[in-house]
Each structure stands twice: as structure tokens, then as C-alpha cells.
Design a protein around this motif. Structure first.
Motif, PDB file in Angstrom:
ATOM      1  N   ASN A   1       2.463   9.181 -11.462  1.00 48.98           N
ATOM      2  CA  ASN A   1       3.649   8.919 -10.659  1.00 48.98           C
ATOM      3  C   ASN A   1       3.378   8.926  -9.166  1.00 48.98           C
ATOM      4  O   ASN A   1       4.247   8.618  -8.378  1.00 48.98           O
ATOM      5  CB  ASN A   1       4.730   9.969 -10.954  1.00 48.98           C
ATOM      6  N   ALA A   2       2.157   9.342  -8.817  1.00 45.92           N
ATOM      7  CA  ALA A   2       1.861   9.414  -7.386  1.00 45.92           C
ATOM      8  C   ALA A   2       1.606   8.026  -6.828  1.00 45.92           C
ATOM      9  O   ALA A   2       1.133   7.147  -7.525  1.00 45.92           O
ATOM     10  CB  ALA A   2       0.630  10.286  -7.159  1.00 45.92           C
ATOM     11  N   ALA A   3       1.941   7.854  -5.550  1.00 46.60           N
ATOM     12  CA  ALA A   3       1.651   6.574  -4.907  1.00 46.60           C
ATOM     13  C   ALA A   3       0.189   6.551  -4.509  1.00 46.60           C
ATOM     14  O   ALA A   3      -0.244   7.330  -3.693  1.00 46.60           O
ATOM     15  CB  ALA A   3       2.518   6.396  -3.676  1.00 46.60           C
ATOM     16  N   GLY A   4      -0.559   5.700  -5.105  1.00 44.54           N
ATOM     17  CA  GLY A   4      -1.980   5.589  -4.775  1.00 44.54           C
ATOM     18  C   GLY A   4      -2.799   6.648  -5.456  1.00 44.54           C
ATOM     19  O   GLY A   4      -2.294   7.461  -6.190  1.00 44.54           O
ATOM     20  N   HIS A   5      -4.088   6.578  -5.216  1.00 41.87           N
ATOM     21  CA  HIS A   5      -4.994   7.524  -5.859  1.00 41.87           C
ATOM     22  C   HIS A   5      -5.287   8.679  -4.927  1.00 41.87           C
ATOM     23  O   HIS A   5      -5.180   8.550  -3.738  1.00 41.87           O
ATOM     24  CB  HIS A   5      -6.309   6.819  -6.207  1.00 41.87           C
TER      25      HIS A   5
ATOM     26  N   LEU B   1      -1.667  -0.625  -4.203  1.00 40.59           N
ATOM     27  CA  LEU B   1      -1.922   0.752  -3.775  1.00 40.59           C
ATOM     28  C   LEU B   1      -0.675   1.618  -3.979  1.00 40.59           C
ATOM     29  O   LEU B   1      -0.773   2.771  -4.422  1.00 40.59           O
ATOM     30  CB  LEU B   1      -2.342   0.757  -2.295  1.00 40.59           C
ATOM     31  N   ASP B   2       0.490   1.039  -3.693  1.00 41.85           N
ATOM     32  CA  ASP B   2       1.742   1.784  -3.867  1.00 41.85           C
ATOM     33  C   ASP B   2       1.964   2.213  -5.317  1.00 41.85           C
ATOM     34  O   ASP B   2       2.423   3.318  -5.579  1.00 41.85           O
ATOM     35  CB  ASP B   2       2.946   0.928  -3.428  1.00 41.85           C
TER      36      ASP B   2
ATOM     37  N   GLY C   1      -0.294   2.553  -7.561  1.00 45.59           N
ATOM     38  CA  GLY C   1      -1.425   3.300  -8.106  1.00 45.59           C
ATOM     39  C   GLY C   1      -2.367   2.473  -8.953  1.00 45.59           C
ATOM     40  O   GLY C   1      -3.181   3.023  -9.689  1.00 45.59           O
TER      41      GLY C   1
ATOM     42  N   PRO D   1      -7.640   3.988  -2.856  1.00 51.97           N
ATOM     43  CA  PRO D   1      -7.786   3.617  -1.447  1.00 51.97           C
ATOM     44  C   PRO D   1      -9.132   2.958  -1.138  1.00 51.97           C
ATOM     45  O   PRO D   1      -9.224   2.085  -0.286  1.00 51.97           O
ATOM     46  CB  PRO D   1      -7.646   4.954  -0.710  1.00 51.97           C
TER      47      PRO D   1
END
Lengths: 144, 428
Positions: free
Chosen positions: A140-144, B371-372, B374, B378
Motif C-alpha cells: 500500500n505504500a507509494a513507491g518502494h 512510482l506512485d 509502487g 526509485p
């Protein structure tokens, strides 16, 4: 007829290829996701083992950034405590200047995920055993 | 809490940097937008944050970026609306089999290579928070997208729109853009399907209903607006406000349906009436705000998320090089082969390939969505941003080399300034 053959060759074949790739990769495994914010609980009071650890003022946290098995760990947003390491299966090892070392094992059977391990910090006389709990699920997190 | 003086300073710094670097790139015969993308990177951790971390932290403190991001997202929604507005289905029909064939190959071939690359990169640069299917589909979409707005600008600047090359390229780019966004919508839907209680089938049904309402309900309303425009020969503030409300409402709906807000804005643009004076009037009203003011904010936000320092070590740079090569091979190679197989001479086919290889800011939009949600890390985000910059940067010099220095003087004597050109002016 020539156009149809060309179309099948240049457009049809890659489409079949895409399906082949998706089938081929279905069993590929990527490293476990551990990126995100983790709350740290020390098993012994930090005052007993360490002279001063300004990075741990307040609630200790680990901010983990991840790209595949490559891990970057930041202690309490401190630019001075940046550890770089790797995750192999469920074993995490990381180190960084000045003399920080962290080893931990990921427990994914817990809900949320847990990291259990030991941290060596420059101002501490002995290693600090810790448990870290994931604050938000990587999914659920935005990005890694 | 909003720190207004800080936000105003951020916007001023970003606009000044965007115009300055854009001007420098124009001197190098690169599109302005290329310079603006680079300006964003220079303001981020890759340069300013690296050489002057205190200044960077003072101008762009992490907690202030929420407001900057919100503004940039509104700008991006307006921009995507303009992109959809410029898409003309007749472009493809008028170019016949050559454009249909080339556009299909220019999507599936890079998509195939991109998803094949996922076999290598998934264990190295991803995690099990995304499945291989999601990762491979996203990488495929990232490889197959073309920057329709940047291409339109390059073709207009180089007076190529009325040549066969220009007409086929713009038609193919339009098809690629629509297809690319549909693919991305599917990927976003799959990745986000686990985030809420709604089943994927229910979401699909809701999306189908939304598209039907847009095509058969909202479109008719817009046609009335166009009729009113033709009677008055002017776009009133009321009509403008109504269109903006519809753009924002459409964005809101697609965000709630689990496919990003930008799809709603894009679809709204696609279903707009394509009568030229109406499109130009709308473009005139929105372009400066969206492109000059708000789009650089997106580039800056993108730059703040791009940290070239993440690509460290020989192996990482090798993966980056591989990504760039696969991207070029897929788009340039696929488009060139298809155009040549359709009867275009080699040099012209290669020119089409190099134009289709331009990924520009559409790639950045796609990558930020990735990226938003997931889908990418990055580090991979930074590698793909470098790929987008490399493929966009190479367009102008390679086009000069392959096409202008040899073919143009012989085959296409340039028309007088502006004559016969249809202005497509979404970006500079």
C-alpha cells in the motif's frame, strides 16, 4: 497476401512473444518487500549500553528504501546514520559510516512483518538487540 | 500547513530554471520541453541537492512538496486534457495501411522487448510487492509509449507536418498514445485491485459504464457547446468553466475507479469535438496556464524524485545502458522495420523510427504513475527517466543526420513560413 504475412510476422509474433514472456516469468521470484517505515523496539534500554545516541531521540524508526535486494536504511531521518546493505532471502545485513552495522532476519509470518536482529552503533559498548515492526504494508505504500 | 511564501518562491525558482535551461536547449536545436525536463532534474537531489544540500533543503523541504505536487497534478490533468484534445482519429484513417501497420508494430515490438527485459530486471530491481505480470506489463508500456505532444511540436517546428513522414508519424504517435494509456490503465487497475474491497469485475463494469456515459452523454453536451461557440465565435467564461468542471469531474471519477485521475482528463480531451477553431480556442485559453506555469512544476517534482545517485556501481549503469538500448531497439527498430516493410524508403523509414523513439514527458508522466502505485522502485524510476531523456535528446540530431541533411533538400522543399501547416502547439 504479402501484407498479411508481414503483419503476422512483425505484429503477431511479438504478441505471441509477450504471452511467452509472461508464462516464462510467472515463477520468477523477486526479493521480499521490506521498504517503508519500521518502528524499532530495543530489548535493552539504550541508556545502559550507549553513551549518547542522538539519532534515537524520540521514537526510534528505520526508514528502509529498497531496489531489489539492495537496501538503504536511515535511522530516525539522520543523514549521519545511513546504512547500505543487501537482503538475501530473509536475511538483512547493512553497514555504514560511522561504524554502524545491522543484521536482522525478516519474519513474514507476523502481521505486520517483523525484523529481529542486532545493531552495532559507534557510541554503544555492546550490540543492541532489537525488534522492528513495519508501520505500513509495502503493497500500500507509494513507491518502494 | 501551507507555507505560502515558500510555495511562491518554489514556483518562481522552478519557472526561472525551466525558462533558462529551455532557452539553452533551444540554442542546441532541442525542444524547449527537453530543457524543462533537465531543469527539473538539476533542481533535484541529482545536482542541487548534491552540491548544495542546505540550499536545496531550504527551497524544497520535504514537508512542502505535498503542495507542489498537488499543483503539478492539476497542471498535468489540464495538460493531459490538451493532449487528448489534439488527438484526431481522422489522422489515422487518412494514412491508410501504412500508418495502421506501423503504429501496431511500433507498440507491440517495444512492448515485447520491454516485457522480455523484465525477465532480467524483476529479480534485480523489484520486490515481491508487485507480481512479475504487473512488472512486465508496466515495463512493456514504458517502452512502447511515444511523446505525442513533443513530436507534434518537433514536426511543426521542422515544417514536416504536411510531408508523408510527418503525417504518418503523427498518426502513429496518436495511436501509440491512446494504446499506451489503455495498457497503463489496465496495469494500474490490476495493481490497485488489491487496495479496496471492490472486485476487479465490478471495477471493470463501472469503468465500462463511465466510458459509455462519456461517449454517449457528455460528448453530446460538448457538441452543444461547440455549436454555441460557432454561433458566437467565442468561448465564453461560462462554457470554459463548464469544460474545466467536466475535466476535473472526469479525473475524479477515474481516480475513484482505480485507474489514475489523468486518464479521466485524457479521455475528456479525446471525446471533445474536433472542429478546428473550437480546439484552437480551447487550446489558446488553457495552454499558457498548463504548459508555461504548471507543467514545469511537474518536471521539478519529477526531478526531486529522480536521484541519479541511486544508479551507483558498474552493474547499475550497465542495466541503465541496457534499458536505453532495448528502448531504442524496440521503438526505433520496430517502427523503422514496419515502415520499410510497408514500402517507405529506408531513410524515410528510419526517420519515422527516430521520431517515434521520442518519449519525452509522456514517459515521465507514465513513470511517475508507476512510482506512485509502487510498480517500480526509485532506482528503476531513475534509470527509466534517464532512458526517456536519452531517447528524447537524440531525436533532433539524428533526424538532422538521417533526414534533413540528405532527403529534405531533394524531396521536400520547405514551404514558406507557416503556409499549409496545421499548428499543434501543446508544448514548445
Amino acid at each position: 497476401m504479402k501484407t498479411i504475412i508481414l503483419y503476422l510476422l512483425l505484429a503477431g509474433a511479438p504478441i505471441l512473444g509477450i504471452f511467452g514472456v509472461l508464462l516464462l516469468g510467472a515463477n520468477l521470484q523477486a526479493p521480499a518487500a521490506i521498504h517503508g517505515a519500521w518502528t524499532l523496539t530495543l530489548e535493552i534500554p539504550v541508556q545502559e549500553t550507549c553513551q549518547s545516541l542522538s539519532e534515537w531521540d524520540g521514537l526510534p524508526q528505520l526508514a528502509i528504501a529498497q531496489s531489489g535486494p539492495h537496501i538503504t536504511i536511515q535511522l530516525n531521518d539522520s543523514a549521519h546514520a545511513l546504512l547500505i546493505g543487501t537482503l538475501v532471502e530473509n536475511n538483512l545485513t547493512a553497514s555504514g559510516a560511522p561504524d554502524y552495522q545491522l543484521t536482522a532476519t525478516l519474519d513474514r509470518s507476523a502481521e505486520p512483518d517483523l525484523l529481529r536482529g542486532v545493531l552495532n552503533a559507534p557510541q554503544c559498548f555492546s550490540p543492541l538487540p532489537f525488534t522492528a515492526r513495519l508501520q505500513a504494508s509495502p503493497r500500500n505504500a507509494a513507491g518502494h | 500547513m501551507l507555507d505560502l511564501p515558500l510555495l511562491l518562491m518554489q514556483i518562481a525558482v522552478i519557472l526561472a530554471a525551466a525558462r533558462l535551461v529551455g532557452w539553452l536547449f533551444r540554442l542546441m536545436r532541442q525542444p524547449q520541453v527537453m530543457g524543462e525536463m533537465i531543469a527539473g532534474i538539476l533542481l533535484g537531489p541529482s545536482l542541487l541537492g548534491h552540491v548544495a544540500p542546505r540550499i536545496s533543503a531550504a527551497i524544497f523541504p520535504t514537508e512542502s512538496l505535498t503542495h507542489l505536487n498537488a499543483l503539478s497534478q492539476v497542471g498535468l490533468a489540464l495538460f493531459m486534457f490538451l493532449v487528448g484534445l489534439e488527438l484526431e482519429p481522422k489522422m489515422l484513417k487518412s494514412q491508410g495501411m501504412l500508418a495502421v501497420f506501423t503504429s501496431h508494430v511500433s507498440i507491440v515490438f517495444p512492448f515485447f522487448l520491454g516485457s522480455s527485459l523484465a525477465l532480467l530486471l524483476y529479480p534485480l530491481l523489484s520486490t515481491d510487492s508487485v507480481t512479475f505480470l504487473q512488472f512486465a506489463l508496466f515495463l512493456g508500456a514504458a517502452m512502447s509509449i511515444t511523446a505525442f505532444p513533443v513530436l507534434a511540436r518537433i514536426l511543426t517546428e521542422r515544417k514536416l507536418l504536411n510531408t508523408r513522414l510527418g503525417a504518418v508519424t503523427i498518426a502513429c504517435a496518436a495511436v501509440d498514445d491512446v494504446t499506451g494509456w489503455i495498457i497503463l490503465a489496465v496495469v494500474v487497475l490490476i495493481i490497485r485491485s488489491g487496495d479496496s474491497g471492490l472486485s476487479i469485475w465490478l471495477r471493470l463494469a463501472a469503468i465500462a459504464a463511465y466510458i459509455a456515459v462519456m461517449l454517449f452523454g457528455v460528448r453530446r453536451l460538448l457538441q452543444r457547446l461547440e455549436t454555441a461557440f460557432e454561433e458566437r465565435r467565442a468561448l465564453t467564461h461560462d462554457a470554459m468553466a463548464l469544460i474545466l468542471v467536466l475535466v476535473l469531474a472526469s479525473s475524479l471519477i477515474t481516480e475513484h475507479l482505480g485507474i489514475h485521475a489523468l486518464f479521466g482528463a485524457f479521455l475528456m480531451g479525446v471525446i471533445m469535438p474536433k472542429h478546428s477553431p473550437f480546439v484552437h480556442a480551447l487550446n489558446d485559453k488553457l495552454n499558457d496556464a498548463a504548459v508555461v506555469l504548471l507543467l514545469p512544476l511537474f518536471f521539478a517534482f519529477n526531478g526531486l524524485r529522480t536521484s541519479i545517485g541511486l544508479v551507483s556501481g558498474a552493474a547499475s549503469w550497465l542495466y541503465t545502458l541496457l534499458i536505453v538500448l532495448i528502448a531504442i531497439l524496440g521503438k526505433f527498430g520496430g517502427s523503422t522495420l514496419a515502415a520499410r516493410a510497408s514500402g517507405m524508403p529506408w531513410r524515410e523509414a528510419a526517420s519515422l523510427g527516430i521520431l517515434m523513439n521520442t518519449r519525452g514527458l509522456m514517459e515521465l508522466v507514465l513513470l511517475n504513475i508507476g512510482l506512485d502505485i509502487g510498480a517500480i522502485s526509485p532506482t528503476l524510476f531513475t534509470m527509466l527517466v534517464l532512458m526517456a531523456l536519452a531517447t528524447t535528446f537524440m531525436t533532433s540530431p539524428f533526424l538532422d543526420w538521417i533526414y534533413f541533411s540528405r532527403l529534405v533538400p531533394r524531396e521536400y522543399p520547405a514551404p514558406p513560413d507557416g503556409e499549409g501547416e496545421t499548428p499543434l502547439t501543446i508544448v514548445e
